[in-house]
Scaffold this motif. Structure first.
Motif, PDB file in Angstrom:
ATOM      1  N   SER A  69      65.124  72.086  63.043  1.00  0.00           N
ATOM      2  CA  SER A  69      64.711  72.949  64.149  1.00  0.00           C
ATOM      3  C   SER A  69      65.595  72.630  65.342  1.00  0.00           C
ATOM      4  O   SER A  69      66.477  71.769  65.273  1.00  0.00           O
ATOM      5  N   LEU A  70      65.332  73.295  66.444  1.00  0.00           N
ATOM      6  CA  LEU A  70      66.094  73.033  67.670  1.00  0.00           C
ATOM      7  C   LEU A  70      65.888  71.614  68.186  1.00  0.00           C
ATOM      8  O   LEU A  70      66.656  71.154  69.008  1.00  0.00           O
ATOM      9  N   TRP A  71      64.856  70.917  67.699  1.00  0.00           N
ATOM     10  CA  TRP A  71      64.738  69.520  68.144  1.00  0.00           C
ATOM     11  C   TRP A  71      64.873  68.511  66.999  1.00  0.00           C
ATOM     12  O   TRP A  71      64.630  67.339  67.180  1.00  0.00           O
ATOM     13  N   SER A  72      65.305  68.985  65.834  1.00  0.00           N
ATOM     14  CA  SER A  72      65.604  68.088  64.705  1.00  0.00           C
ATOM     15  C   SER A  72      66.872  68.579  64.016  1.00  0.00           C
ATOM     16  O   SER A  72      66.819  69.363  63.072  1.00  0.00           O
ATOM     17  N   LEU A 128      59.251  75.005  64.122  1.00  0.00           N
ATOM     18  CA  LEU A 128      58.789  75.200  65.507  1.00  0.00           C
ATOM     19  C   LEU A 128      58.523  73.857  66.187  1.00  0.00           C
ATOM     20  O   LEU A 128      57.787  73.787  67.170  1.00  0.00           O
ATOM     21  N   GLY A 129      59.139  72.786  65.669  1.00  0.00           N
ATOM     22  CA  GLY A 129      58.943  71.479  66.296  1.00  0.00           C
ATOM     23  C   GLY A 129      57.486  71.068  66.320  1.00  0.00           C
ATOM     24  O   GLY A 129      56.981  70.563  67.318  1.00  0.00           O
ATOM     25  N   ARG A 130      56.790  71.267  65.183  1.00  0.00           N
ATOM     26  CA  ARG A 130      55.366  70.936  65.049  1.00  0.00           C
ATOM     27  C   ARG A 130      54.521  71.614  66.127  1.00  0.00           C
ATOM     28  O   ARG A 130      53.565  71.049  66.641  1.00  0.00           O
ATOM     29  N   GLY A 131      54.935  72.847  66.483  1.00  0.00           N
ATOM     30  CA  GLY A 131      54.186  73.627  67.460  1.00  0.00           C
ATOM     31  C   GLY A 131      54.715  73.500  68.880  1.00  0.00           C
ATOM     32  O   GLY A 131      54.291  74.238  69.775  1.00  0.00           O
ATOM     33  N   PHE A 132      55.671  72.581  69.100  1.00  0.00           N
ATOM     34  CA  PHE A 132      56.201  72.354  70.447  1.00  0.00           C
ATOM     35  C   PHE A 132      56.832  73.621  71.021  1.00  0.00           C
ATOM     36  O   PHE A 132      56.694  73.915  72.208  1.00  0.00           O
ATOM     37  N   PHE A 133      57.537  74.395  70.174  1.00  0.00           N
ATOM     38  CA  PHE A 133      58.205  75.590  70.674  1.00  0.00           C
ATOM     39  C   PHE A 133      57.253  76.793  70.789  1.00  0.00           C
ATOM     40  O   PHE A 133      57.666  77.865  71.215  1.00  0.00           O
ATOM     41  N   ALA A 161      70.310  72.196  72.879  1.00  0.00           N
ATOM     42  CA  ALA A 161      69.534  71.492  71.847  1.00  0.00           C
ATOM     43  C   ALA A 161      70.446  70.592  71.030  1.00  0.00           C
ATOM     44  O   ALA A 161      70.516  70.702  69.812  1.00  0.00           O
ATOM     45  N   THR A 162      71.137  69.715  71.687  1.00  0.00           N
ATOM     46  CA  THR A 162      72.033  68.795  70.984  1.00  0.00           C
ATOM     47  C   THR A 162      71.200  67.766  70.215  1.00  0.00           C
ATOM     48  O   THR A 162      69.993  67.627  70.444  1.00  0.00           O
ATOM     49  N   LYS A 211      63.903  63.111  73.004  1.00  0.00           N
ATOM     50  CA  LYS A 211      63.550  61.682  72.984  1.00  0.00           C
ATOM     51  C   LYS A 211      62.409  61.448  72.010  1.00  0.00           C
ATOM     52  O   LYS A 211      61.452  62.220  71.961  1.00  0.00           O
ATOM     53  N   GLY A 212      62.517  60.355  71.265  1.00  0.00           N
ATOM     54  CA  GLY A 212      61.476  59.992  70.311  1.00  0.00           C
ATOM     55  C   GLY A 212      61.879  60.330  68.890  1.00  0.00           C
ATOM     56  O   GLY A 212      62.514  61.342  68.634  1.00  0.00           O
ATOM     57  N   ASP A 213      61.496  59.465  67.945  1.00  0.00           N
ATOM     58  CA  ASP A 213      61.771  59.726  66.531  1.00  0.00           C
ATOM     59  C   ASP A 213      60.857  60.819  65.996  1.00  0.00           C
ATOM     60  O   ASP A 213      59.835  61.150  66.595  1.00  0.00           O
ATOM     61  N   ARG A 214      61.239  61.362  64.833  1.00  0.00           N
ATOM     62  CA  ARG A 214      60.437  62.413  64.204  1.00  0.00           C
ATOM     63  C   ARG A 214      59.084  61.877  63.747  1.00  0.00           C
ATOM     64  O   ARG A 214      58.081  62.569  63.787  1.00  0.00           O
TER      65      ARG A 214
END
Length: 345
Positions: A184-187, A211-216, A314-315, A320-323
């Motif tokens: 995703s955009l964060w993974s 969806l970044g576990r609902g984040f997006f 979204a590099t 921040k933080g692991d998956r």
């Protein structure tokens, strides 16, 4: 709505699926208490009617209750089994409250047969090893999966959260049809080695948590609404010290979505769809309105310039933080011993 969901070839062994699937985990497990069975069956039927036919579950969701739910949903409508591609998984076992990762042949077979029973099926379309057992050579696990294919109990083999070298070794035993990974955009760390390996070998890619576990979907305020039993409350990316930083990514995505006249979740999903026709994201939901919104992402078109803009914000190190917290093994440590080390018991 059905016309909006195109079909894609997943892998190079003949499996064809809807370009977007439905992740069913949250209906039964991990994201708070189980949802009402009748509502979830209605949602599953709605998804199939809409043209979303890849349904994703696992024996660990519940455990077991999500597979039972899927089995009931498919039995509740005439001819539904023929319309879907059902994917389930094995490999994570809970014994006396302790999690074990298992890939030994006896366990593979027993897990498959138990899943078929719960799903009320004779055959699973796509059977994944959910996590890699680092004590069992991947060739040994794949050898048993190959037998299950030959016996007609599974049609296609998948791996989830596997390293590039594990994928190569597995594919040499029997073709791997799909690799499921978080993308995703964060993974985005999978883009370096794992995605190119899949493409070189002709393996389809199934993107979970697109969806970044609902984040997006709702940004940092998601955390305020999580129930006590929701495992996201304890994940590093949702902790206060990281969440405040990660808010910036959501805000930038939200700005671009407003410009595109779509929701941030549709934009995030569209970005995954634009990675290629060998990629099938499987966003999960428990609400029909959210499902409809997710399907709408298929009609969001992104120009090369818009893709560049998204990838610039979204590099790989933008989040921040692991998956996962340290207790969950992932593809990062999925090397397995050589086949010569295995002593069958």
């Amino acid at each position: 709505m059905a016309a909006a969901v195109r079909r894609i070839k997943l892998g190079s062994q003949g499996l064809e699926v809807s370009a977007q699937g439905l992740g069913c985990m949250g209906m039964s497990a991990f994201y708070g208490p189980p949802k009402p069975e009748s509502d979830m069956i209605t949602l599953i039927h709605h998804a199939i009617d809409a043209g979303v036919t890849l349904l994703d579950t696992s024996d660990i969701y519940g455990p077991h209750t999500n597979e039972i739910l899927l089995g009931k949903a498919l039995k509740a409508g005439s001819g539904l089994r023929e319309k879907v591609e059902l994917a389930t998984k094995f490999g994570i076992s809970y014994q006396d409250g302790k999690r074990e990762i298992r890939g030994d042949p006896a366990y593979v077979r027993a897990a498959c047969e138990a899943s078929l029973k719960r799903l009320q099926l004779d055959c699973v379309d796509l059977y994944y090893q959910h996590r890699i057992d680092t004590s069992v050579p991947i060739e040994v696990t794949m050898g048993e999966l190959k037998k299950l294919v030959e016996e007609g109990k599974i049609k296609y083999i998948g791996l989830s959260e596997a390293s590039a070298s594990t994928i190569r070794r597995a594919h040499a035993v029997h073709p791997v049809t799909a690799v499921q990974l978080e993308w995703s955009l964060w993974s985005r760390d999978v883009e370096e080695e794992i995605v190119p390996t899949c493409r070189e070998l002709g393996i389809g890619i199934v993107a979970y948590s697109p969806l970044g576990r609902g984040f997006f979907s709702s940004g940092p305020k998601l955390v305020e609404n999580l129930s006590e039993g929701d495992f996201r409350k304890h994940q590093p990316r949702f902790q206060a010290e990281n969440l405040d930083h990660n808010r910036q990514l959501f805000e930038r995505v939200n700005e671009i979505a407003a410009r595109k006249q779509c929701t941030p979740s549709q934009l995030a999903l569209a970005w995954v769809h634009h990675q290629g026709d060998d990629v099938c994201p499987i966003p999960g939901t428990t609400k029909i309105e959210n499902f409809n919104q997710n399907v709408g992402a298929l009609s969001v078109k992104l120009s090369p310039e818009e893709m560049d803009e998204l990838e610039l914000i979204a590099t790989v190190d933008a989040v921040k933080g692991d998956r996962y917290d340290g207790s969950m093994p992932t593809y990062k440590n999925s090397e397995t011993p050589p086949p010569s080390s295995w002593k069958a018991t």
